[in-house]
Design a protein around this motif. Sequence first.
Motif, PDB file in Angstrom:
ATOM      1  N   GLU A 123       4.887  -3.241  -2.679  1.00  0.00           N
ATOM      2  CA  GLU A 123       6.267  -2.770  -2.443  1.00  0.00           C
ATOM      3  C   GLU A 123       6.924  -3.531  -1.288  1.00  0.00           C
ATOM      4  O   GLU A 123       7.703  -2.975  -0.505  1.00  0.00           O
ATOM      5  CB  GLU A 123       6.283  -1.272  -2.162  1.00  0.00           C
ATOM      6  N   LYS A 142       0.022  -4.545   5.775  1.00  0.00           N
ATOM      7  CA  LYS A 142       0.212  -4.650   4.324  1.00  0.00           C
ATOM      8  C   LYS A 142       0.477  -6.104   3.944  1.00  0.00           C
ATOM      9  O   LYS A 142      -0.092  -6.639   2.987  1.00  0.00           O
ATOM     10  CB  LYS A 142       1.416  -3.810   3.889  1.00  0.00           C
ATOM     11  N   ARG A 171      -3.742   5.750   3.627  1.00  0.00           N
ATOM     12  CA  ARG A 171      -3.790   6.280   2.255  1.00  0.00           C
ATOM     13  C   ARG A 171      -2.997   5.401   1.288  1.00  0.00           C
ATOM     14  O   ARG A 171      -3.392   5.195   0.146  1.00  0.00           O
ATOM     15  CB  ARG A 171      -3.246   7.709   2.207  1.00  0.00           C
ATOM     16  N   GLU A 172      -1.885   4.896   1.773  1.00  0.00           N
ATOM     17  CA  GLU A 172      -1.076   4.000   0.909  1.00  0.00           C
ATOM     18  C   GLU A 172      -1.867   2.746   0.560  1.00  0.00           C
ATOM     19  O   GLU A 172      -1.852   2.269  -0.571  1.00  0.00           O
ATOM     20  CB  GLU A 172       0.225   3.612   1.641  1.00  0.00           C
ATOM     21  N   LYS A 175      -4.465   3.339  -2.073  1.00  0.00           N
ATOM     22  CA  LYS A 175      -3.871   3.358  -3.410  1.00  0.00           C
ATOM     23  C   LYS A 175      -3.720   1.922  -3.932  1.00  0.00           C
ATOM     24  O   LYS A 175      -4.059   1.625  -5.080  1.00  0.00           O
ATOM     25  CB  LYS A 175      -2.509   4.063  -3.345  1.00  0.00           C
ATOM     26  N   THR A 176      -3.241   1.062  -3.061  1.00  0.00           N
ATOM     27  CA  THR A 176      -3.064  -0.335  -3.465  1.00  0.00           C
ATOM     28  C   THR A 176      -4.412  -0.969  -3.812  1.00  0.00           C
ATOM     29  O   THR A 176      -4.535  -1.685  -4.812  1.00  0.00           O
ATOM     30  CB  THR A 176      -2.395  -1.132  -2.320  1.00  0.00           C
TER      31      THR A 176
END
Lengths: 244, 250
Positions: A123, A142, A171-172, A175-176
Amino acid sequence: MIAIRTNNLRKEYKDVVAVKGLNLEIMEGELFSLLGVNGAGKTTTIKMLATLSKPTSGEAYIYDYNVEDDQDKIKELIDISMQETAIARKLTVEENIEFYAKLSGQSDEEIKETKNYVYNAFELDKVAKKQASKLSGGWQRKLSIALALVTKPKILFLDEPTLGLDVIARRELWKTIRDLKDKMTIILTTHYMEEAEALSDRIGIMKDGELLFVGTKEELYAKTNKQNVEEAFINIVSGGDLDE
Amino acid sequence: MNKSISRIFTLTKRNLKEIIRDPLSLIFTILLPLFMEILFYLIFHEMTAQFEMKYLAPGIVVFSQSFLTLFTGLIISVDRNTSFLTRLYVSKTKSYEFIFGYILSVIPIALVQSVLFFLVGGIFDASIFGLGMVLAILLSLVSSLFFIGVGILFGSICNEKSIGGVSSIIITGQSVLSGMWFPTEGLNQGMITLMKVLPFKNATDLMQNMIVGIDDVFKDFLLPLIIVLAYSVVIIIIAILAFRSKMKEK
């Protein structure tokens, strides 16, 4: 198919043996977590597998390529995200991605595809035009991990990917990473036991350069008679001395 | 070969962006020397020949280049310490491509410095315009290689906290040992010999001689050129070895 194979892999520094005769096989498509306390030899192992450090003895293969003899071939198959946030700080997010893509020899058309792929996975399109140094710590991390995907590696090394991130950002990222699982082989080192528990197909536990355990979570629980990775890890690393 | 050139170009572009997007680099490599050139000329040029534009502008060009050491060193040490370089080592990029990428990204800044400071000098004293100025601009690339080479060396062995202090040795060396800020007559023989064997005064003399004219081709042109060139070549070789050695340590 075996993606990574080591045979008595050993790394010595001046007066320290960082990795002591590691024997390991990791299958293609697996997410393998390497756990251990500081100085266990996790990062050294990853560096040897990623051609960043020369083994003192023993052998390691990425598919059928030897890490010492076939470095150029291996570099086409792997990428790495280091513990530190490794980005070009004065470049925008988009420029960072373009830079890595160009460096890996991608054409303009391929770079366009790569940007879409990386934007979708992380994202990052939301912050594409922002200078990397002006992003929050979570977004910088990220981006740092996303850059390892630019080369579309078959094997991805993630060294402490969520180190220093807050719980939401972590947590994000989980998920990735889960979304990437089917697309490539992932070798992850982490200090966060719940991370290994949530993501791994198999777990390896290292202490003082030795691999003390390799197996699935269920095998780990069965071996230690514990119900979670943290308790099982403590049991194995302390030899049962620190069990509650 | 084409892939190698493409990688060097990609690295050069990135390095140049990193440097010019840092406001401090603009201040130290361009604005500060420009301010000094104008200020020192306006205040002192009628008092001492040292600050006539034909001497001051070439001196300022070399002085401004000493800051290239700081910014070249800074980008390399930051790249090393943030693992940015380690990550790039996983790509097929070779050490000589990294070195070229760093050198070529700083050369345009050196070129802008010499063109700008000579042009501004020419506004105050039009006599400095001419073939000598064009030659001086071209020769300034030789001295810029010395300062860039030192930057690569410092960046390879120092961390980002110490790079400022270490680079100040070179900036101070250029200020004190170039003879641009004070006349060298009257200095003791030891000091004069030191200035003659180090690159700082030779680089400044070379630039100044291009503007004011050459009486003795060997003494005024070849000798300082050979000394500056020799320092540039040697320092770049040492820098490459230091960088490669750090690359092996990764």
